[in-house]
Design a protein around this motif. Structure first.
Motif, mmCIF file in Angstrom:
data_model
loop_
_atom_site.group_PDB
_atom_site.id
_atom_site.type_symbol
_atom_site.label_atom_id
_atom_site.label_comp_id
_atom_site.label_asym_id
_atom_site.label_seq_id
_atom_site.Cartn_x
_atom_site.Cartn_y
_atom_site.Cartn_z
ATOM 1 N N VAL A 214 8.431 -4.805 1.498
ATOM 2 C CA VAL A 214 8.692 -5.133 2.894
ATOM 3 C C VAL A 214 7.540 -4.561 3.713
ATOM 4 C CG1 VAL A 214 10.296 -4.822 4.810
ATOM 5 C CG2 VAL A 214 11.171 -5.018 2.487
ATOM 6 N N GLY A 215 7.055 -5.316 4.693
ATOM 7 C CA GLY A 215 5.933 -4.823 5.487
ATOM 8 C C GLY A 215 6.080 -5.139 6.959
ATOM 9 N N ILE A 216 5.333 -4.391 7.762
ATOM 10 C CA ILE A 216 5.240 -4.633 9.200
ATOM 11 C C ILE A 216 3.777 -4.440 9.585
ATOM 12 C CG2 ILE A 216 5.819 -2.266 9.845
ATOM 13 C CD1 ILE A 216 7.312 -3.470 12.276
ATOM 14 N N ARG B 289 6.741 -11.274 15.592
ATOM 15 C CA ARG B 289 5.591 -10.392 15.326
ATOM 16 C C ARG B 289 5.992 -8.933 15.175
ATOM 17 N NH1 ARG B 289 2.043 -11.740 20.344
ATOM 18 N NH2 ARG B 289 4.124 -11.605 21.204
ATOM 19 N N TYR B 290 7.180 -8.567 15.671
ATOM 20 C CA TYR B 290 7.634 -7.188 15.624
ATOM 21 C C TYR B 290 8.739 -6.977 14.594
ATOM 22 C CZ TYR B 290 4.922 -6.977 19.852
ATOM 23 O OH TYR B 290 3.891 -7.055 20.745
ATOM 24 N N GLN B 291 8.943 -7.938 13.734
ATOM 25 C CA GLN B 291 9.980 -7.850 12.717
ATOM 26 C C GLN B 291 9.361 -7.545 11.360
ATOM 27 O OE1 GLN B 291 13.251 -8.101 13.424
ATOM 28 N NE2 GLN B 291 12.653 -8.336 15.558
ATOM 29 N N PRO B 292 10.023 -6.733 10.544
ATOM 30 C CA PRO B 292 9.535 -6.539 9.182
ATOM 31 C C PRO B 292 9.684 -7.842 8.402
ATOM 32 C CG PRO B 292 11.609 -5.386 9.508
ATOM 33 C CD PRO B 292 11.215 -5.943 10.823
ATOM 34 N N VAL B 293 8.781 -8.054 7.464
ATOM 35 C CA VAL B 293 8.798 -9.288 6.682
ATOM 36 C C VAL B 293 8.834 -8.956 5.195
ATOM 37 C CG1 VAL B 293 7.633 -10.707 8.395
ATOM 38 C CG2 VAL B 293 6.284 -9.435 6.745
#
Length: 155
Positions: free
Chosen positions: A73-75, A139-143
């Protein structure tokens, strides 16, 4: 991209729920054994050393995943920097600006303190409003970046 490894605990067609373990900064530090801060942290509050978080993420185009799979998981770094500036910079600047205006007007010290407190309250309200707006911004959500492949040692 700031990355963390987590485990899939639930999924459906649109979303994936990933459990990550948040560790304190002391657990990843090389100087842990010789540091007084780590010792005090262990003595005072061991329950905060590891906490589990469950994130709800949009299911993207990641390889087929199943419950129990390890995923990354990344941000984005820019998002984290903007959020930190919003959470920490705006209140500090508001206190300084409101207090400075109170002093510039010539208010007594107690008036400057109240102006600073008013600036803090105004900043908390505005940060809450802005963060609510940003929470809907992708854009501010973890993916979900990828499925983690376990390394296998041969021999």
């Amino acid at each position: 991209m700031i990355e963390e490894i987590g485990t899939v605990v639930q999924l459906n067609d649109q979303n994936v729920w990933v459990e990550t373990v948040r560790r304190s900064a002391c657990q990843g530090c090389r100087a842990r054994s010789g540091c007084g801060q780590a010792v005090m942290g262990d003595l005072l509050d061991q329950s905060r050393q590891e906490q589990k978080n469950i994130l709800k993420l949009a299911r993207g185009s990641v390889d087929p995943i199943a419950v129990g799979d390890d995923v990354v998981v990344g941000i984005p770094e820019q998002a984290l920097i903007r959020l930190a500036c919003l959470a920490y910079g705006v209140p500090v600047m508001s206190v300084l600006v409101f207090g400075g205006i109170g002093q510039w007007i010539g208010w007594p010290d107690i008036g400057v303190v109240f102006a600073s407190a008013l600036g803090l309250i105004a900043s908390i309200v505005s940060v809450k409003k802005i963060s609510r707006h940003w929470s809907c911004d992708f854009r501010y959500q973890p993916v979900l970046i990828a499925k983690r492949i376990a390394s296998v040692k041969l021999g």
